[in-house]
Scaffold this active site. Sequence first.
Site: not given
Length: 226
Positions: A125, A177
């Site tokens: 991610s 992220h």
Amino acid sequence: MNSNFIRRWRQSNWVTILILGITVLIFLGETLTGGSQSPQVLVNWGAKYDPLVQIGQWWRLITPIFVHIGFMHIFVNGFTLYYIGGAVEQMIGHWRFALIYLLSGLSGNLMSFALGGAAVSAGASTALFGLFGVYIALGVIFDDSYYLRQTGRQFLMLAIFNLVFDLMASGIDIWGHIGGLIGGFLLISAFALPGQKFRKGVAWQASASIAFLAICAFLYWLGMVR
């Protein structure tokens, strides 16, 4: 026939497929050596664990993008990589895509290393948020293109939605992220697209390159001393 094969190969999303294939093979390795939810197995296969990074295992800032925790983790990330990664690779070219994917993962893991917890973490991610950053940056760079401008706004909203979800969910590395998102934005800002001159000028390109390197260096230093 050979020339047709080479042309089809160049036009394919072979980097995306290669990365996905490596990721799946590593997940199978995790499964066969004790399970993908075992912390020790994850560490053995290259997950990020801050104490090990701090004693010199710097590669754990890159390898976690190929390691996943549980079937749903690899399924969601693999699905996202296949579709969004393939589209980005077609748009920016193979080597740009490979560099941005790996270096966005690096910047995301560096931010997690510097600002997150010391728990074992893994997943693509960080790199995938880098791809979101690519779309957002292209919307800024090519602001005369309605398609890229609108797509950039859509990915900005998608990134914001995911980050808000990160705040409400447990066990998700929001710093990773954010770091990946920033990395992708800066990295595509440092490259010209295939066959096109850089739209914002050399100063923009140089500033993005310097900013990426400076942020990564600072995050690494911060992670090592905290």
